[in-house]
Design a protein around this motif. Structure first.
Motif, short mmCIF file in Angstrom:
data_model
loop_
_atom_site.label_atom_id
_atom_site.label_comp_id
_atom_site.label_asym_id
_atom_site.label_seq_id
_atom_site.Cartn_x
_atom_site.Cartn_y
_atom_site.Cartn_z
N ALA A 58 0.62 -0.99 -0.08
CA ALA A 58 0.04 0.27 0.10
C ALA A 58 0.68 1.15 0.03
CB ALA A 58 -0.78 -0.03 1.16
N HIS A 59 2.12 1.16 -0.09
CA HIS A 59 2.87 2.44 -0.12
C HIS A 59 4.01 2.22 -0.87
CE1 HIS A 59 4.65 6.03 2.45
NE2 HIS A 59 5.06 5.99 1.22
N ALA A 60 4.08 2.40 -2.09
CA ALA A 60 5.34 2.52 -2.97
C ALA A 60 5.40 3.63 -4.01
CB ALA A 60 5.36 1.30 -3.79
N LEU A 179 -9.84 8.85 1.28
CA LEU A 179 -9.05 8.84 2.49
C LEU A 179 -7.85 9.57 2.35
CD1 LEU A 179 -8.47 7.46 5.23
CD2 LEU A 179 -7.54 5.48 4.04
N THR A 180 -7.58 10.36 3.40
CA THR A 180 -6.44 11.37 3.10
C THR A 180 -5.43 10.78 3.95
OG1 THR A 180 -7.76 13.29 3.04
CG2 THR A 180 -5.39 13.57 3.66
N MET A 181 -4.19 10.41 3.15
CA MET A 181 -2.88 10.03 3.97
C MET A 181 -2.07 11.24 4.24
SD MET A 181 -2.63 7.00 0.90
CE MET A 181 -1.25 5.85 1.52
N ALA A 375 -5.29 -3.67 4.52
CA ALA A 375 -5.08 -2.53 3.35
C ALA A 375 -6.14 -2.78 2.45
CB ALA A 375 -3.71 -2.86 2.69
N ALA A 376 -6.85 -3.91 2.18
CA ALA A 376 -7.75 -4.07 1.19
C ALA A 376 -8.98 -3.27 1.57
CB ALA A 376 -7.91 -5.83 0.95
N ARG A 377 -9.20 -3.61 3.09
CA ARG A 377 -10.52 -2.95 3.60
C ARG A 377 -10.23 -1.57 3.75
NH1 ARG A 377 -10.70 -1.68 8.90
NH2 ARG A 377 -8.97 -2.95 9.35
N ILE A 378 -9.19 -0.97 4.13
CA ILE A 378 -9.16 0.61 4.41
C ILE A 378 -9.09 1.04 2.81
CG2 ILE A 378 -7.33 2.28 5.11
CD1 ILE A 378 -6.61 0.13 7.25
N PHE A 379 -8.28 0.66 2.17
CA PHE A 379 -8.25 1.31 0.80
C PHE A 379 -9.30 0.77 -0.34
CE2 PHE A 379 -3.94 1.87 2.70
CZ PHE A 379 -3.92 3.12 2.76
N ALA A 456 -10.22 -0.55 -9.71
CA ALA A 456 -10.90 0.86 -9.44
C ALA A 456 -11.56 0.63 -7.65
CB ALA A 456 -12.17 1.00 -10.18
N ARG A 457 -11.10 1.52 -6.86
CA ARG A 457 -11.45 1.15 -5.54
C ARG A 457 -12.43 1.85 -4.90
NH1 ARG A 457 -7.42 3.42 -2.46
NH2 ARG A 457 -6.13 4.63 -4.21
N GLU A 458 -13.07 1.30 -4.05
CA GLU A 458 -14.57 1.72 -3.18
C GLU A 458 -14.05 2.88 -2.41
OE1 GLU A 458 -17.47 0.57 -4.13
OE2 GLU A 458 -16.67 -0.67 -5.64
N ARG A 459 -15.04 3.32 -1.72
CA ARG A 459 -14.90 4.41 -0.89
C ARG A 459 -14.17 3.99 0.48
NH1 ARG A 459 -19.24 8.47 -1.52
NH2 ARG A 459 -19.63 8.87 0.71
N VAL A 460 -13.69 4.74 1.40
CA VAL A 460 -13.11 4.24 2.76
C VAL A 460 -14.21 3.61 3.43
CG1 VAL A 460 -13.40 6.58 3.49
CG2 VAL A 460 -11.59 4.76 4.66
#
Ligand code: URP
Ligand code: ZN
Ligand code: ZN
Length: 485
Positions: A58-60, A179-181, A375-379, A456-460
């Motif tokens: 989730a971070h690269a 979601l703001t990182m 990561a899957a759930r949050i993002f 394509a990801r869903e909302r947080v």
């Protein structure tokens, strides 16, 4: 029932339990899980192996220019191959806006950069220029396309958007379920330290770690949480490196705030002594926030174990130890002119498995949660991160007993060093699949350039977390509802 592939006799590990069984796969999806499944055009023997969801990195930073214009050494081909060898089936690198750029252009650029990826991918945006058009038109368009997270910086003069800019971003993200990182370090504290150190002639790499004090991170994390509280918006704190910062996150979560966080292997494995290696070698270990000390590592491990951190990510930021990367401003450049960041996308999960599971610091279930499920759930990656019928067959089969030393060659990236060189790690992802296709098999690449697809990801997902908000924002939102009804 017929299957394209059956993985049999493995120990299937999920975030909340494990059991022995078989997995049937058809057309890239998991279609059956049972004690025994017969058939399968291909049968993969997973006896004495752990069968886990493929990692979600989730971070690269991949094919990304830094604010000062240095391109990462890895593009989406080499970066995705390296990720796959490290047990990952998908990743979410950054698509970075530099000042003056439109978000639409940024996304178009990264769409084409990502095309060669071997694994599935999405993007987090980096927003450095939250102009009215960005906030009102461009970000909502990006969110609607399934790019539902973005990173902002509280440090670096060319990226820092200030507290007001953060509030604007948090508020737009909240309105669209994004979601703001945040990269949380107090820019003025760091600037002041830089001036103090420069006046004393202290400019070698080891002073990088001194220039970015633990307090600078703790203060900024605390401020970011309060800004998120004012905006009543969820927040994800990236690369937490300090005990103080982790405690701020823990406290906010204990109050029920929608605050998520990660740490990275470098903060668990390396110390500021690594920046004091002979000559310029310390430059290889420069990242921001910097690596700290052994006592901090133990506190961070405790937070990994007790759930303060949702994931352990690599923050893979590959700048080579040559004139294209770390030494771009000369072989004796002062630390403020050396690129920040280090590689680690292939080492993340072997490190977490070995130092976490094998050493008894975390359970295999926690490993799965920290490497993929959370990561899957949050993002909002709804089709991955778990082994369950109907989901993508993104699976990594681990041999938990093999021990090897980390080598540069085993990273399969485009780098000329690994900061984890020589570490002895137990546990190897022998087979890695993306959507049912084997992409890595016993040290051989089987995946093909371009087979990765955009996710394509869903909302947080705010389940289990209520917003805290403030009295004042609640009053403002209720007046707004009254005015529009
Ligand atoms: O030093 C680091 N971590 N560089 C990569 C960019 C970032 O801030 O994550
Ligand atoms: Zn950062
Ligand atoms: Zn980063």
């Amino acid at each position: 029932m017929t299957f394209d592939t059956v993985i049999h006799d493995g120990t299937i590990v999920g975030a909340s339990g494990m059991f022995k069984g078989d997995i049937g796969i058809n057309e890239g999806r998991i279609t059956a899980i049972a004690e025994h499944l017969s058939g399968g055009t291909r049968r993969i023997d997973a006896g004495n192996r752990l069968v886990m969801p493929g990692g979600i990195e989730a971070h690269a930073h991949i094919a990304q220019e830094s604010a000062s214009g240095i391109m990462t050494a890895d593009d989406y081909l080499s970066g995705s191959i390296s990720a796959a060898f490290g047990g990952n089936s998908s990743f979410i690198p950054f698509a970075a806006q530099h000042r003056g750029q439109s978000i639409d252009d940024v996304i178009a650029t990264y769409d084409s950069r990502a095309a060669p990826s071997v694994i599935d991918y999405s993007f987090h945006l980096i927003v450095s220029d939250p102009s009215a058009e960005v906030l009102e038109d461009q970000l909502p368009r990006a969110f609607a396309r399934g790019i539902t997270s973005l990173k902002v910086f509280m440090t670096y003069d060319l990226l820092n958007i200030g507290d007001g800019g953060m509030l604007d971003i948090l508020s737009v993200a909240r309105a669209h379920g994004a979601l703001t990182m945040v990269h949380a370090e107090n820019n003025d504290m760091v600037g002041w330290m830089n001036r103090q150190l420069a006046a004393r002639g202290m400019t070698t790499p080891k002073y990088h770690a001194i220039s970015r004090p633990e307090l600078a991170e703790e203060e900024a994390i605390n401020r970011a949480i309060m800004l998120a509280q004012l905006a009543d918006a969820p927040l994800f704190v990236v690369h937490v490196s300090t005990a103080g910062g982790a405690e701020r996150v823990q406290r906010a979560r204990a109050q029920g705030a929608p605050v998520f966080a990660e740490t990275c292997p470098q903060y668990l494995a390396l110390t500021r002594d690594d920046l004091d290696r002979p000559g310029m070698e310390g430059a290889k270990f420069m990242c921001s926030p910097p690596v700290r000390d052994a006592a901090t590592q133990e506190v961070l491990w405790r937070h990994v174990r007790t759930g303060t951190f949702d994931s352990v990510s690599s923050d893979h930021a590959p700048y080579r130890y040559d004139e294209t990367g770390k030494l771009m401003n000369g072989a004796d450049a002062p630390y403020p002119k050396i690129a920040n960041g280090m590689p680690g996308i292939a080492a993340r999960l072997p490190f977490l498995f070995s130092e976490g599971v094998v050493r008894g610091r975390i359970t295999p279930e926690q490993f799965v949660a920290l490497s993929a499920t959370n990561a899957a759930r949050i993002f909002g990656v709804t089709q991955k991160g778990r082994i369950a019928p109907g989901l993508d067959a993104d699976i990594a089969i681990w041999n938990p007993e093999v021990t090897r030393r980390v080598t540069l060659a085993d990273q399969h990236d485009n780098m000329d060093y690994t900061p984890f060189e020589g570490m002895e790690l137990t546990g190897v992802p022998e087979i890695v699949m993306t959507r049912g296709q084997v992409i890595v098999e016993h040290g051989q690449l089987r995946g093909a350039e371009g087979q990765g697809r955009f996710i394509a990801r869903e909302r947080v997902d705010m389940r289990g977390r209520s917003g805290l908000g403030t009295k004042e924002t609640a009053l403002m939102h209720s007046d707004e509802a009254g005015a529009t009804s």
